[in-house]
Design an enzyme around this catalytic site. Sequence first.
Site, PDB file in Angstrom:
ATOM      1  N   ARG A   1      -2.627  11.197   5.812  1.00  0.00           N
ATOM      2  CA  ARG A   1      -2.761   9.835   6.324  1.00  0.00           C
ATOM      3  C   ARG A   1      -2.283   8.822   5.299  1.00  0.00           C
ATOM      4  NH1 ARG A   1      -6.546   5.721   5.678  1.00  0.00           N
ATOM      5  NH2 ARG A   1      -8.105   6.981   4.621  1.00  0.00           N
TER       6      ARG A   1
ATOM      7  N   PHE B   1       0.851  -1.181   0.000  1.00  0.00           N
ATOM      8  CA  PHE B   1       0.000   0.000   0.000  1.00  0.00           C
ATOM      9  C   PHE B   1       0.888   1.232   0.000  1.00  0.00           C
ATOM     10  CE2 PHE B   1      -4.367   1.355   0.648  1.00  0.00           C
ATOM     11  CZ  PHE B   1      -5.042   0.209   0.278  1.00  0.00           C
TER      12      PHE B   1
HETATM   13  C1  LIG Z   1     -14.507   4.631   0.253  1.00  0.00           C
HETATM   14  C2  LIG Z   1     -13.550   4.599   1.397  1.00  0.00           C
HETATM   15  C3  LIG Z   1     -12.542   3.641   1.445  1.00  0.00           C
HETATM   16  C4  LIG Z   1     -11.652   3.596   2.504  1.00  0.00           C
HETATM   17  N1  LIG Z   1     -10.677   2.625   2.541  1.00  0.00           N
HETATM   18  C5  LIG Z   1      -9.851   2.550   3.604  1.00  0.00           C
HETATM   19  C6  LIG Z   1      -8.882   1.506   3.703  1.00  0.00           C
HETATM   20  O1  LIG Z   1      -8.773   0.637   2.846  1.00  0.00           O
HETATM   21  N2  LIG Z   1      -8.068   1.479   4.770  1.00  0.00           N
HETATM   22  C7  LIG Z   1      -8.158   2.402   5.773  1.00  0.00           C
HETATM   23  O2  LIG Z   1      -7.398   2.311   6.726  1.00  0.00           O
HETATM   24  N3  LIG Z   1      -9.083   3.392   5.717  1.00  0.00           N
HETATM   25  C8  LIG Z   1      -9.932   3.487   4.659  1.00  0.00           C
HETATM   26  N4  LIG Z   1     -10.865   4.495   4.603  1.00  0.00           N
HETATM   27  C9  LIG Z   1     -11.030   5.380   5.760  1.00  0.00           C
HETATM   28  C10 LIG Z   1     -11.791   4.683   6.865  1.00  0.00           C
HETATM   29  O3  LIG Z   1     -12.673   3.758   6.324  1.00  0.00           O
HETATM   30  C11 LIG Z   1     -12.605   5.655   7.706  1.00  0.00           C
HETATM   31  O4  LIG Z   1     -11.823   6.735   8.075  1.00  0.00           O
HETATM   32  C12 LIG Z   1     -13.083   4.961   8.968  1.00  0.00           C
HETATM   33  O5  LIG Z   1     -13.774   3.784   8.639  1.00  0.00           O
HETATM   34  C13 LIG Z   1     -13.955   5.853   9.822  1.00  0.00           C
HETATM   35  O6  LIG Z   1     -14.521   5.098  10.875  1.00  0.00           O
HETATM   36  P1  LIG Z   1     -15.330   5.780  12.033  1.00  0.00           P
HETATM   37  O7  LIG Z   1     -15.753   4.701  12.939  1.00  0.00           O
HETATM   38  O8  LIG Z   1     -14.525   6.888  12.589  1.00  0.00           O
HETATM   39  O9  LIG Z   1     -16.572   6.467  11.310  1.00  0.00           O
HETATM   40  P2  LIG Z   1     -17.803   5.845  10.464  1.00  0.00           P
HETATM   41  O10 LIG Z   1     -17.620   4.434  10.107  1.00  0.00           O
HETATM   42  O11 LIG Z   1     -18.075   6.810   9.389  1.00  0.00           O
HETATM   43  O12 LIG Z   1     -18.975   5.873  11.506  1.00  0.00           O
HETATM   44  C14 LIG Z   1     -19.568   7.048  11.955  1.00  0.00           C
HETATM   45  C15 LIG Z   1     -20.725   6.673  12.846  1.00  0.00           C
HETATM   46  O13 LIG Z   1     -21.205   7.825  13.488  1.00  0.00           O
HETATM   47  C16 LIG Z   1     -22.596   7.857  13.419  1.00  0.00           C
HETATM   48  N5  LIG Z   1     -23.007   9.251  13.507  1.00  0.00           N
HETATM   49  C17 LIG Z   1     -22.574  10.303  12.781  1.00  0.00           C
HETATM   50  N6  LIG Z   1     -23.213  11.423  13.151  1.00  0.00           N
HETATM   51  C18 LIG Z   1     -24.049  11.077  14.144  1.00  0.00           C
HETATM   52  C19 LIG Z   1     -24.986  11.777  14.936  1.00  0.00           C
HETATM   53  N7  LIG Z   1     -25.212  13.084  14.778  1.00  0.00           N
HETATM   54  N8  LIG Z   1     -25.693  11.094  15.845  1.00  0.00           N
HETATM   55  C20 LIG Z   1     -25.530   9.762  16.012  1.00  0.00           C
HETATM   56  N9  LIG Z   1     -24.658   9.059  15.286  1.00  0.00           N
HETATM   57  C21 LIG Z   1     -23.926   9.700  14.368  1.00  0.00           C
HETATM   58  C22 LIG Z   1     -22.954   7.159  12.144  1.00  0.00           C
HETATM   59  O14 LIG Z   1     -24.249   6.633  12.202  1.00  0.00           O
HETATM   60  C23 LIG Z   1     -21.903   6.063  12.109  1.00  0.00           C
HETATM   61  O15 LIG Z   1     -22.368   4.946  12.826  1.00  0.00           O
HETATM   62  C24 LIG Z   1     -11.758   4.548   3.533  1.00  0.00           C
HETATM   63  C25 LIG Z   1     -12.751   5.514   3.492  1.00  0.00           C
HETATM   64  C26 LIG Z   1     -13.644   5.554   2.432  1.00  0.00           C
HETATM   65  C27 LIG Z   1     -14.677   6.627   2.397  1.00  0.00           C
END
Ligand SMILES: Cc1cc2nc3c(=O)[nH]c(=O)nc-3n(C[C@H](O)[C@H](O)[C@H](O)COP(=O)(O)OP(=O)(O)OC[C@H]3O[C@@H](n4cnc5c(N)ncnc54)[C@H](O)[C@@H]3O)c2cc1C
Lengths: 245, 580
Positions: free
Chosen positions: B395, B121
């Site tokens: 990142r 990667f």
């Molecule tokens: C298309 C794509 C591919 C990616 N590929 C990779 C990869 O291969 N490797 C890697 O390391 N990273 C990758 N990333 C980055 C990584 O996936 C994300 O940064 C990470 O998954 C974020 O996780 P999280 O738990 O912080 O947020 P999320 O998974 O976005 O979860 C956010 C949560 O907060 C909740 N929420 C939001 N606002 C509110 C509110 N007001 N009230 C109640 N609940 C709320 C939502 O319902 C959700 O459950 C990728 C990102 C994308 C977009």
Amino acid sequence: MSDVKVIDEIPTYQVTLFVRRFNQEDGLEARWEDFDVTVHGTDRVLDALHKIKWEQDGSLTFRRSCAHGVCGSDAMRINGRNRLACKTLIKDLDMTKPIYVEPIKGLTVEKDLVVDMNPFYEAYRAVKPFLIASDKPEKERIQSPEDRERFEDTTKCILCAACTSSCPVFWTDGQYFGPAAIVNAHRFIFDSRDEGAEVRLDILNDKEGVWRCRTTFNCTEACPRGIEVTKAIAEVKQAILRGKP
Amino acid sequence: MAKPTIHHHEYDVVIVGAGGAGMRAAIETGPHTKTAVISKLFPTRSHTGAAQGGMAAALANVEEDSWEWHTFDTVKGGDYLVDQDAAEILAKESVQAVIDLENMGLPFNRTPDGKIDQRRFGGHTRDHGKAPVRRSCYAADRTGHMILQTLYQNCVKLGIEFYNEFYVLDLVMNDGKPAAVVAYELATGDLHVFAGKSIIFATGGFGKIFKTTSNAHTLTGDGVGIIWRKGLPLEDMEFYQFHPTGLAGLGILLSEAARGEGAILRNSTGERFMERYAPTIKDLAPRDMVARAMANEVREGRGAGPNKDYVLLDLTHLPPEVIDAKLPDITEFARTYLGVEPYTEPVPVFPTAHYAMGGIPTNIKAEVLSNNKTVVPGLYAAGECACVSVHGANRLGTNSLLDINVFGKRAGIYAVEYAKKAKHVPVPKDAVDETVALLEHMRNAKGTEKVAVLRKELQDTMDLNAQVYRTEESLDEALAKIAELRKRYEHVQVQDKGMRFNTDLLEAVELGFLLDLAEVLVATAKERRESRGGHFREDYPTRNDEKFMVHSMAYKNGSKIKIDWKPVTITNYQPMERKY
Ligand SMILES: Cc1cc2nc3c(=O)[nH]c(=O)nc-3n(C[C@H](O)[C@H](O)[C@H](O)COP(=O)(O)OP(=O)(O)OC[C@H]3O[C@@H](n4cnc5c(N)ncnc54)[C@H](O)[C@@H]3O)c2cc1C
Ligand code: SF4
Ligand code: FES
């Protein structure tokens, strides 16, 4: 500075959508409402629904999040078939005719295209959709690529309910576990690391379990992840008969 | 108009967000303390499920590797703005984080001898930049999907309590400590007050401030916006990552795993242009470099397509079996959405807004900070909404799935520790007043402005003025536009007046968060008069360590934004020029 202009190049079309509306707050019966929208060649049904909501009628209600077929929020009936709105390109539909969009069947309609998903999630939870293993390894468990391959297909499920809500057995018998729950049981039954196969096979041997399946293949056709749902169900049936995976 | 019914709940730990970070935290807290997870989406709809490529960990399953190399790559990849103590933890705890997931049932791809397979990667190298290394653990190009499913499955196993389709709209503070969050129940329009001794924010990113983005419609930065409105600072907001390979015109992501498996970027002449920009690791250079290189090719007239406005991702030399086994989903995206067959045709791609490096400042225990040093007791943040900072100015791919697991787990552990010894902070009587006022204002406003129009204008200005290339002038333009949009937002119109499933109302509320965060991003970008990682200023094209080897800390000061700076933690690696 870096405005992408590909979309502007692509032809635009006029389409009519007939959307099934229902809102218990307005006291009206469920009904069809039609909307004319201008769409681009790369637009999906989800884009058209957004255009209606954003430009014409803000009260139109549907679930969506990822917009590219991975979160499972927007399964709906489009021209009589269960599909994800975000994966259905308008240009692939017959644009000379109106496009009919209605909620998936067999689950109570809450508002417009939003249905009560709880019975669906309950069936999922009932099959113990988690790894059951008694060992406490220090490192990763070993699993050969061949062993992993046995359940690879069913790991792809996004719990969209397109399969379950396309199943005629589920329509008439809401107690039936439905294909999605069986798919998620399959994902663990055939995982070489799992020890819970017996319990799950027992659960699915129930009168509302796999034997209700009449192999109509609706589910396989509906699955937006291309999972061979009917095949997975058949494998579970065989495992029950064998008494093991 | 009906007044909302108000419900009260009391938990030890309240987790906001059910993505990877929130559920990883819940798995630590659930078995030990009374936990509620509140999420605006059903957990498996969270955008963690969209992650494709993989999760970094120096398992050394396929070749020699070490956590120290991983730390170095993370620091260098982040253009030295990474807090090195945090990066060490990330790299050291990565191995256990992957093992945890495997033990929970995650179906990683395997080596022929049955171990977790690993692949290359961008920016991950052996021995401090000598050559690319296989460090990314993966499950086809569905790694995030598998992580999200596995974590949810384990939450089901543990009987974690979820409140799904509940939108948290406010954090209730009392005397500098968090007391509760206020949530709006989508199904009914009721308000719920969740009191918690420990409160964890895990609300993900805010890509929807941009037009072209890989982020979901629901990634509107609510959590980060709530923290901001409480007068707590935000760190490094100017650093936003643009991923090189979004499907042209759509922004849907094609994982870097494609290049990890050997795909090549070409310009209109067919040239492998990355050879000119990063001679050693070429197409696998860090994302900010590749994204700028692509934008530069287009600017200099070497873009492909009728408008010469994208470049091409070439997979045609990869055997179809490899594509099917390792990149099935992303190649299907190209087929479904652009009608391109990746076996035989190169795929049109262009940078897409992808990841927020900045966010809610935390320390290595995931505790939220109220300034450069002071902890807000009982308040935690983890995942994309937080800034520890392990990603610095840019990142590395696969480090975010790692981040959500390592710091999600840490948030859970420390939240339990705190909840066990703390008492509930009393919830003030007027706890819901602000939220009620906000919603009433929105619902009743007799305005003429449409949410979708304002949002689109915001996204257009951000893509135009604050994307991979920025100048003082473009940023001023964006600020002026945002100020105008704020005024118009006062007169926004919500058509749906109902209580049940009123997504029209919530989109209006979400737009408020987008406006706030876009403004902070642009304001900090303006103050950082240098170029570093994902932040590139054409008027200050080089890195300036003397002045800017510091994190930005933005504070809300009435309707103004005050910007301060915070030192970077350096342990082993002194800043060097970033060459690949
Ligand atoms: C298309 C794509 C591919 C990616 N590929 C990779 C990869 O291969 N490797 C890697 O390391 N990273 C990758 N990333 C980055 C990584 O996936 C994300 O940064 C990470 O998954 C974020 O996780 P999280 O738990 O912080 O947020 P999320 O998974 O976005 O979860 C956010 C949560 O907060 C909740 N929420 C939001 N606002 C509110 C509110 N007001 N009230 C109640 N609940 C709320 C939502 O319902 C959700 O459950 C990728 C990102 C994308 C977009
Ligand atoms: S099996 Fe397919 S159709 Fe059924 S819920 Fe899973 S992804 Fe949806
Ligand atoms: S919006 Fe996520 S699957 Fe359609």
